[in-house]
Motif scaffolding. Structure first.
Motif, PDB file in Angstrom:
ATOM      1  N   LYS A 190       0.923 -48.588 -16.947  1.00 21.41           N
ATOM      2  CA  LYS A 190      -0.406 -48.146 -17.366  1.00 21.41           C
ATOM      3  C   LYS A 190      -1.233 -49.358 -17.803  1.00 21.41           C
ATOM      4  CE  LYS A 190       1.083 -43.548 -18.761  1.00 21.41           C
ATOM      5  NZ  LYS A 190       0.371 -42.776 -17.761  1.00 21.41           N
ATOM      6  N   PRO A 191      -2.537 -49.345 -17.452  1.00 24.26           N
ATOM      7  CA  PRO A 191      -3.387 -50.461 -17.866  1.00 24.26           C
ATOM      8  C   PRO A 191      -3.391 -50.591 -19.399  1.00 24.26           C
ATOM      9  CG  PRO A 191      -4.603 -48.884 -16.503  1.00 24.26           C
ATOM     10  CD  PRO A 191      -3.254 -48.304 -16.762  1.00 24.26           C
ATOM     11  N   ASN A 192      -3.436 -51.810 -19.881  1.00 22.01           N
ATOM     12  CA  ASN A 192      -3.573 -52.073 -21.301  1.00 22.01           C
ATOM     13  C   ASN A 192      -2.241 -52.072 -22.057  1.00 22.01           C
ATOM     14  OD1 ASN A 192      -5.303 -52.711 -23.472  1.00 22.01           O
ATOM     15  ND2 ASN A 192      -5.537 -50.599 -24.063  1.00 22.01           N
ATOM     16  N   VAL A 193      -1.154 -51.530 -21.474  1.00 19.28           N
ATOM     17  CA  VAL A 193       0.142 -51.474 -22.156  1.00 19.28           C
ATOM     18  C   VAL A 193       0.833 -52.827 -22.014  1.00 19.28           C
ATOM     19  CG1 VAL A 193       2.430 -50.394 -22.210  1.00 19.28           C
ATOM     20  CG2 VAL A 193       0.390 -48.987 -21.861  1.00 19.28           C
ATOM     21  N   VAL A 194       1.294 -53.376 -23.142  1.00 14.21           N
ATOM     22  CA  VAL A 194       1.952 -54.681 -23.131  1.00 14.21           C
ATOM     23  C   VAL A 194       3.405 -54.622 -23.612  1.00 14.21           C
ATOM     24  CG1 VAL A 194      -0.171 -56.017 -23.324  1.00 14.21           C
ATOM     25  CG2 VAL A 194       0.999 -55.280 -25.402  1.00 14.21           C
ATOM     26  N   GLY A 195       3.845 -53.475 -24.122  1.00 12.00           N
ATOM     27  CA  GLY A 195       5.222 -53.363 -24.586  1.00 12.00           C
ATOM     28  C   GLY A 195       5.589 -51.942 -24.957  1.00 12.00           C
ATOM     29  N   VAL A 196       6.893 -51.666 -24.920  1.00  6.14           N
ATOM     30  CA  VAL A 196       7.407 -50.345 -25.288  1.00  6.14           C
ATOM     31  C   VAL A 196       8.680 -50.557 -26.087  1.00  6.14           C
ATOM     32  CG1 VAL A 196       8.252 -48.123 -24.427  1.00  6.14           C
ATOM     33  CG2 VAL A 196       6.480 -49.330 -23.157  1.00  6.14           C
TER      34      VAL A 196
END
Length: 85
Positions: free
Chosen positions: A23-29
Motif C-alpha cells: 500500500k502507498p505510504n506504508v513503510v513498516g509493519v
C-alpha cells in the motif's frame, strides 16, 4: 494480555505483511501495543507505520488500511520515512 494473543497477532501479521507493505505510504509493519491519546495501552495490535497519515476520504478503497485483520486490531502510526543507516 496473553502469550496466545501475541502469537496470534504475529501470525496474522506474517500472513498479511506483504499486502500491507504494497500500500502507498506504508513503510513498516510490526506487532506492538495500541496507543490511545499518545499513550500505550496493553492491547496487542498490528502496528502499521506510514510516512504520514492521510484522511480516508483522500484514499482509494484499495489503499485503506483496515482497522482490524482477523480480529486483531490495527494501529496506524506516522513515523516518516524509515532508512537504514
Amino acid at each position: 494480555m496473553s502469550e496466545q494473543m501475541i502469537q496470534h497477532a504475529q501470525e496474522v501479521k506474517r500472513q498479511h505483511e506483504d499486502d500491507l507493505l504494497r500500500k502507498p505510504n506504508v513503510v513498516g509493519v510490526g506487532v506492538g501495543f495500541r496507543t490511545r491519546g499518545g499513550k500505550p495501552t496493553n492491547e496487542v495490535c498490528i502496528v502499521v507505520s506510514v510516512k504520514a497519515k492521510v484522511a480516508s476520504s483522500k484514499l482509494k478503497p484499495a489503499d485503506m488500511i483496515p482497522s482490524s485483520i482477523e480480529n486483531v486490531p490495527v494501529d496506524v502510526i506516522a513515523t516518516g520515512e524509515i532508512r537504514a543507516l
